[in-house]
Design a protein around this motif. Structure first.
Motif, PDB file in Angstrom:
ATOM      1  N   LEU A 119       0.854  -1.186   0.000  1.00  0.00           N
ATOM      2  CA  LEU A 119       0.000   0.000   0.000  1.00  0.00           C
ATOM      3  C   LEU A 119       0.893   1.240   0.000  1.00  0.00           C
ATOM      4  CD1 LEU A 119      -2.431  -1.407   2.646  1.00  0.00           C
ATOM      5  CD2 LEU A 119      -3.144  -0.713   0.368  1.00  0.00           C
ATOM      6  N   PRO A 120       0.865   2.041  -1.051  1.00  0.00           N
ATOM      7  CA  PRO A 120       1.818   3.150  -1.173  1.00  0.00           C
ATOM      8  C   PRO A 120       1.659   4.240  -0.122  1.00  0.00           C
ATOM      9  CG  PRO A 120       0.138   3.266  -2.883  1.00  0.00           C
ATOM     10  CD  PRO A 120      -0.036   1.937  -2.208  1.00  0.00           C
ATOM     11  N   ASN A 121       0.460   4.438   0.397  1.00  0.00           N
ATOM     12  CA  ASN A 121       0.226   5.526   1.348  1.00  0.00           C
ATOM     13  C   ASN A 121      -0.021   5.026   2.772  1.00  0.00           C
ATOM     14  OD1 ASN A 121       0.342   7.536  -0.727  1.00  0.00           O
ATOM     15  ND2 ASN A 121      -1.721   6.902  -1.345  1.00  0.00           N
ATOM     16  N   LEU A 122       0.422   3.818   3.055  1.00  0.00           N
ATOM     17  CA  LEU A 122       0.171   3.226   4.359  1.00  0.00           C
ATOM     18  C   LEU A 122       0.982   3.910   5.461  1.00  0.00           C
ATOM     19  CD1 LEU A 122      -1.000   0.950   6.178  1.00  0.00           C
ATOM     20  CD2 LEU A 122       0.963  -0.447   5.480  1.00  0.00           C
ATOM     21  N   ASN A 123       0.307   4.289   6.529  1.00  0.00           N
ATOM     22  CA  ASN A 123       0.955   4.760   7.747  1.00  0.00           C
ATOM     23  C   ASN A 123       0.476   3.902   8.906  1.00  0.00           C
ATOM     24  OD1 ASN A 123       2.440   6.997   6.711  1.00  0.00           O
ATOM     25  ND2 ASN A 123       0.542   8.171   6.599  1.00  0.00           N
ATOM     26  N   GLN A 162      -5.728   3.285   7.047  1.00  0.00           N
ATOM     27  CA  GLN A 162      -6.411   2.520   6.005  1.00  0.00           C
ATOM     28  C   GLN A 162      -7.829   2.128   6.435  1.00  0.00           C
ATOM     29  OE1 GLN A 162      -4.837   2.019   2.938  1.00  0.00           O
ATOM     30  NE2 GLN A 162      -3.379   3.438   3.908  1.00  0.00           N
ATOM     31  N   LYS A 163      -8.651   1.842   5.439  1.00  0.00           N
ATOM     32  CA  LYS A 163     -10.021   1.449   5.717  1.00  0.00           C
ATOM     33  C   LYS A 163     -10.071   0.023   6.258  1.00  0.00           C
ATOM     34  CE  LYS A 163     -12.119   4.381   2.166  1.00  0.00           C
ATOM     35  NZ  LYS A 163     -12.950   4.393   0.934  1.00  0.00           N
ATOM     36  N   LYS A 164     -11.092  -0.253   7.029  1.00  0.00           N
ATOM     37  CA  LYS A 164     -11.295  -1.579   7.592  1.00  0.00           C
ATOM     38  C   LYS A 164     -11.439  -2.606   6.468  1.00  0.00           C
ATOM     39  CE  LYS A 164     -14.315  -4.070  10.798  1.00  0.00           C
ATOM     40  NZ  LYS A 164     -13.257  -4.441  11.751  1.00  0.00           N
ATOM     41  N   GLY A 165     -10.705  -3.713   6.588  1.00  0.00           N
ATOM     42  CA  GLY A 165     -10.790  -4.773   5.610  1.00  0.00           C
ATOM     43  C   GLY A 165      -9.938  -4.572   4.374  1.00  0.00           C
ATOM     44  N   SER A 166      -9.137  -3.498   4.346  1.00  0.00           N
ATOM     45  CA  SER A 166      -8.353  -3.196   3.146  1.00  0.00           C
ATOM     46  C   SER A 166      -6.967  -3.826   3.149  1.00  0.00           C
ATOM     47  CB  SER A 166      -8.206  -1.681   2.990  1.00  0.00           C
ATOM     48  OG  SER A 166      -7.445  -1.134   4.064  1.00  0.00           O
TER      49      SER A 166
END
Length: 280
Positions: A119-123, A162-166
């Motif tokens: 995920l490129p924008n994952l924090n 991130q959104k739940k389940g993503s």
């Protein structure tokens, strides 16, 4: 979030066995990340200096001037009883390191549940009453989870943007070997360490149905590679065993079995550059 251990393709049977073994442990060993929906109030360039917390929003009584001085990330944490807290992650990593005498790498990789790519924008933040720490994430999705005794005592939790389940989470055990030249003894110790770690973590009634780690592969992305072994004589071993690496790429390996390396522990292994090691 659904935490999964993705199985390897059929042509990589040894690695698939280890993936299956870890999959059966998902209920107790899955290092999952508490998820949150985050709303960033500050510019992206200031995110690393932001204060992160699980509280929903700044109260009406908060000072406007203080908000201007210290940009914040507003996080609304979503509780999920199926997600393990940092406490469990801390204890899992500690157990693996202790049981393996720190001769096995335990890696946590987070990817998109939809594309299985990083995920490129994952924090990801480790957040508690007195803990506010952003975790390092490699371009390939590996997360550096610290063994922080203070955060552990603080009851810190993982939160993400991130959104739940993503997301999906994979836990990997990999051999920990010297960088350039090593001995059969190093491989033997790594195999024994992995077996000890699994024995420590897996209930006996599951171990009855699980194959044991019984080899290490020295692997390359390219075909036609060789591994030089120096013992009583010099031998060039072809990397002709197909397998799947932790990034789900097909690799070509020279396999060293536990039985073989136990006999000639002083033999030197001199792999060509670009190798990686996996359990087989």
């Amino acid at each position: 979030m659904h935490s999964v251990f993705s199985p390897a393709p059929a042509f990589s049977r040894p690695f698939a066995k280890l993936a299956f073994m870890l999959a059966l442990l998902s209920a107790s060993l899955t290092l999952s990340i508490n998820q949150a929906q985050a709303q960033v109030n500050a510019p992206a360039s200031s995110a690393t200096s932001s204060t992160v917390g699980p509280t929903a929003s700044t109260s009406a009584s908060s000072s406007a001037s203080a908000a201007e001085e210290l940009p914040s990330v507003e996080v609304k944490a979503v509780r999920d009883p199926a997600i393990l807290p940092y406490k469990v992650a801390y204890e899992l990593i500690s157990k693996v390191r202790g049981a393996s005498k720190d001769k096995v790498h335990i890696l946590i990789r987070i990817t998109s549940a939809k594309t299985h790519a990083p995920l490129p924008n994952l924090n990801i933040y480790l957040d508690g009453k007195n803990t506010h720490q952003q975790l390092d994430i490699s371009p390939t999705g590996y997360v550096t989870v610290p063994l922080d005794a203070t955060a552990y005592a603080d009851g810190a939790e993982f939160v993400t943007n991130q959104k739940k389940g993503s997301m999906e989470v994979n836990i990997l055990l990999l051999p920990k070997l010297p960088q350039d030249i090593f001995k059969y003894a190093d491989i033997s110790e790594s195999i024994e360490a992995a077996q000890s770690a699994i024995k420590e973590l897996v209930p006996w009634y599951l171990r009855l149905f699980m194959p044991s780690v019984n080899g290490v592969g020295i692997c390359y992305a390219d075909q036609n590679q060789i591994v030089l072994v120096k013992g009583s004589e010099e031998v060039h071993l072809p990397a002709n065993n197909d397998a799947i690496d932790p990034l789900k790429n097909k690799v070509h390996c020279t396999r060293f079995s536990a039985k073989d390396v136990a006999r000639e522990k002083e033999n030197l292994i001199m792999p060509a550059s670009g190798w990686q090691a996996i359990f087989m």
